[in-house]
Design an enzyme around this catalytic site. Structure first.
Site, PDB file in Angstrom:
ATOM      1  N   LYS A 112      34.004 -29.544  29.604  1.00 40.22           N
ATOM      2  CA  LYS A 112      35.383 -28.608  29.171  1.00 40.22           C
ATOM      3  C   LYS A 112      35.831 -28.299  30.246  1.00 40.22           C
ATOM      4  O   LYS A 112      37.031 -28.017  30.722  1.00 40.22           O
ATOM      5  CB  LYS A 112      34.693 -27.048  28.597  1.00 40.22           C
ATOM      6  CG  LYS A 112      34.144 -27.447  26.798  1.00 40.22           C
ATOM      7  CD  LYS A 112      33.564 -26.188  26.194  1.00 40.22           C
ATOM      8  CE  LYS A 112      33.672 -26.403  24.473  1.00 40.22           C
ATOM      9  NZ  LYS A 112      33.210 -25.076  24.193  1.00 40.22           N
ATOM     10  N   LYS A 197      32.793 -37.788  19.897  1.00 34.68           N
ATOM     11  CA  LYS A 197      32.414 -37.132  19.236  1.00 34.68           C
ATOM     12  C   LYS A 197      33.430 -36.571  18.345  1.00 34.68           C
ATOM     13  O   LYS A 197      35.011 -36.148  18.622  1.00 34.68           O
ATOM     14  CB  LYS A 197      31.340 -36.065  19.852  1.00 34.68           C
ATOM     15  CG  LYS A 197      31.947 -35.061  19.571  1.00 34.68           C
ATOM     16  CD  LYS A 197      30.622 -33.974  19.809  1.00 34.68           C
ATOM     17  CE  LYS A 197      31.075 -32.672  21.020  1.00 34.68           C
ATOM     18  NZ  LYS A 197      30.838 -31.342  21.138  1.00 34.68           N
ATOM     19  N   LYS A 200      36.518 -30.361  17.284  1.00 35.56           N
ATOM     20  CA  LYS A 200      37.218 -29.844  17.142  1.00 35.56           C
ATOM     21  C   LYS A 200      38.459 -29.308  18.278  1.00 35.56           C
ATOM     22  O   LYS A 200      39.557 -28.666  17.669  1.00 35.56           O
ATOM     23  CB  LYS A 200      36.410 -27.810  17.110  1.00 35.56           C
ATOM     24  CG  LYS A 200      36.071 -27.306  15.525  1.00 35.56           C
ATOM     25  CD  LYS A 200      35.493 -26.840  15.648  1.00 35.56           C
ATOM     26  CE  LYS A 200      34.382 -26.079  15.941  1.00 35.56           C
ATOM     27  NZ  LYS A 200      33.672 -24.949  16.355  1.00 35.56           N
TER      28      LYS A 200
HETATM   29  P1  TYM Z   1      30.423 -25.900  16.965  1.00 36.61           P
HETATM   30  O1  TYM Z   1      31.128 -24.614  16.347  1.00 36.61           O
HETATM   31  O2  TYM Z   1      31.197 -26.316  18.248  1.00 36.61           O
HETATM   32  O3  TYM Z   1      29.455 -26.278  15.897  1.00 36.61           O
HETATM   33  C1  TYM Z   1      29.217 -26.035  15.141  1.00 36.61           C
HETATM   34  C2  TYM Z   1      27.547 -26.930  14.620  1.00 36.61           C
HETATM   35  O4  TYM Z   1      28.343 -27.792  14.256  1.00 36.61           O
HETATM   36  C3  TYM Z   1      27.562 -29.104  15.398  1.00 36.61           C
HETATM   37  N1  TYM Z   1      28.932 -30.087  15.374  1.00 36.61           N
HETATM   38  C4  TYM Z   1      28.399 -31.552  14.893  1.00 36.61           C
HETATM   39  N2  TYM Z   1      27.434 -32.077  14.084  1.00 36.61           N
HETATM   40  C5  TYM Z   1      27.749 -33.289  13.648  1.00 36.61           C
HETATM   41  N3  TYM Z   1      28.633 -34.223  14.568  1.00 36.61           N
HETATM   42  C6  TYM Z   1      29.976 -33.693  15.350  1.00 36.61           C
HETATM   43  N4  TYM Z   1      31.134 -34.475  15.504  1.00 36.61           N
HETATM   44  C7  TYM Z   1      29.914 -32.172  15.138  1.00 36.61           C
HETATM   45  N5  TYM Z   1      30.288 -31.480  16.168  1.00 36.61           N
HETATM   46  C8  TYM Z   1      29.727 -30.465  16.344  1.00 36.61           C
HETATM   47  C9  TYM Z   1      26.887 -28.912  16.044  1.00 36.61           C
HETATM   48  O5  TYM Z   1      26.406 -29.388  17.065  1.00 36.61           O
HETATM   49  C10 TYM Z   1      27.163 -27.347  15.724  1.00 36.61           C
HETATM   50  O6  TYM Z   1      26.264 -27.275  15.318  1.00 36.61           O
HETATM   51  N6  TYM Z   1      27.325 -23.332  20.772  1.00 36.61           N
HETATM   52  C11 TYM Z   1      27.429 -23.099  18.860  1.00 36.61           C
HETATM   53  C12 TYM Z   1      27.644 -22.358  18.483  1.00 36.61           C
HETATM   54  C13 TYM Z   1      26.562 -21.318  18.642  1.00 36.61           C
HETATM   55  C14 TYM Z   1      25.688 -21.230  18.202  1.00 36.61           C
HETATM   56  C15 TYM Z   1      24.432 -20.341  18.900  1.00 36.61           C
HETATM   57  C16 TYM Z   1      24.423 -22.747  17.299  1.00 36.61           C
HETATM   58  C17 TYM Z   1      26.660 -20.129  19.368  1.00 36.61           C
HETATM   59  N7  TYM Z   1      25.893 -19.503  19.482  1.00 36.61           N
HETATM   60  C18 TYM Z   1      22.580 -20.348  18.192  1.00 36.61           C
HETATM   61  C19 TYM Z   1      22.700 -22.927  16.678  1.00 36.61           C
HETATM   62  C20 TYM Z   1      22.288 -21.128  17.772  1.00 36.61           C
HETATM   63  C21 TYM Z   1      28.936 -23.972  19.003  1.00 36.61           C
HETATM   64  O7  TYM Z   1      29.898 -24.694  20.062  1.00 36.61           O
HETATM   65  O8  TYM Z   1      29.185 -25.217  18.076  1.00 36.61           O
END
Ligand code: TYM
Length: 328
Positions: A112, A197, A200
């Site tokens: 990032k 990957k 978003k």
């Molecule tokens: P975030 O919002 O980026 O994504 C949400 C979830 O989607 C998964 N993910 C993917 N899985 C498969 N293929 C992809 N291309 C892909 N892109 C995203 C992410 O691994 C995630 O599980 N840091 C986290 C949010 C968070 C969180 C937490 C998660 C904050 N606190 C506590 C678990 C526990 C995040 O940015 O997810």
């Protein structure tokens, strides 16, 4: 007592099928077996600039996505991170036992920062301490299992390290959580570039199929999806583009992998892409209808009771942490 699950997603952009297949699908599948808590992590979201005029709306819309995906508020707790101030409080305590070196090793921070111009001098401190807030999210709830995609694995490992360090230095306060990363679907790649990957924050929307994309958009994106050389429709690590597309087909259709390969034997990319688009559209249609059904009023009651329940648990953990550290 049932074991506990905690997970969350950021309300920073539209959720895509990678988010669904890597995380949400498993949140739903596991909710009858576990005591589940699902959070909309709006404090994480502001580590990159958000438009204040639309951010609250996006936060509420993400709650609708959780529910439409099948998260059932009768079984699972759904809440907004900022409604439980203990998240920010525990983050402070954990940041005092975190090391610069371990946070600097986080690949998401490095990525990032790179995207923001690569200038360390100007990189946000929130971006740097982001994983500490994520650790606080998880540890506040004495979480056993965290269903996430592959990209969050390193953050989960840091969470475990911080929990072990705190327990060792101050006395047992946290359960050590484990990651639940699905064997297939944990890393869905971009349709435009199979080396990246699906994300978003990708400027190129053609790479992602968003959960709210309309049928014609989905068809266009899949038609234009990059493919590899060769003609076989099969799972092959040497051909990441077709493997990615076929993985999406396999997971959304529910057809076993070997049957997928059999089904497309002798067919070309054109046929395959047509069928893939159909499967994606048919999967998303009822999902999108459910999203429309939720009124903000229903949502308000669900999120309020979710936050109350979450605060009960989080408050106990934070009180124990404050006792053990001599703060209270
Ligand atoms: P975030 O919002 O980026 O994504 C949400 C979830 O989607 C998964 N993910 C993917 N899985 C498969 N293929 C992809 N291309 C892909 N892109 C995203 C992410 O691994 C995630 O599980 N840091 C986290 C949010 C968070 C969180 C937490 C998660 C904050 N606190 C506590 C678990 C526990 C995040 O940015 O997810």
């Amino acid at each position: 007592m049932r074991k506990r699950i905690f997970s969350g997603a950021q309300p920073t952009g539209e959720l895509h099928i990678g988010n669904y297949l890597g995380a949400l699908k498993n949140w739903v599948a596991l909710q009858n077996e576990y005591d589940c808590i699902y959070c909309i992590v709006n404090l994480h979201g502001i580590t990159l600039p958000q438009d204040p005029l639309t951010y609250r709306r996006k936060t509420l819309d993400l709650a609708k996505i959780y529910l439409a995906a099948g998260v059932d508020p009768a079984h699972s707790t759904v809440f907004i991170q900022s409604d439980v101030p203990e998240h920010a409080e525990l983050t402070w305590v954990l940041s005092c036992i975190s090391r610069m070196g371990e946070l600097e090793r986080m690949t998401q921070f490095k990525d990032k920062m790179q995207k923001g111009g690569g200038n360390r001098e100007r990189a946000g401190v929130g971006l740097f301490t982001y994983p500490v807030l994520m650790a606080a999210d998880i540890l506040l709830y004495q979480t056993d299992l965290v269903p996430i995609g592959q990209d969050q694995k390193q953050h989960l490992e840091l969470t475990r390290d911080l929990a072990e360090r705190f327990n060792r230095d101050f006395g047992e306060a946290f359960v050590i959580p484990e990651a639940f990363i699905p064997p297939v679907g944990a890393k869905i790649q971009s349709l435009a570039d199979p080396a990246k990957k699906m994300s978003k924050s990708d400027e190129n929307a053609a790479g992602s199929i968003f959960l709210l994309d309309k049928a014609d958009t989905i068809t266009k994106k899949i038609k234009r999806a990059v493919t590899d050389s060769g003609t076989d429709i099969s799972f092959d690590p040497a051909r990441p583009a077709i493997t990615n597309l076929l993985t999406i087909y396999h997971l959304l259709s529910g057809m076993p992998k070997d049957e997928c390969v059999e089904h497309f034997r002798g067919k070309g990319y054109g046929d395959f892409k047509g069928e893939l688009a159909e499967v994606v559209i048919e999967f998303l249609r009822p999902f999108q209808e459910r999203v429309e059904q939720y009124a903000d009023d229903d949502l308000g009651a669900i999120l309020k009771s979710g936050a109350e329940k979450a605060r009960g648990i989080a408050g106990e953990t934070l009180a124990a942490v404050y006792r053990k550290t001599g703060i209270k």
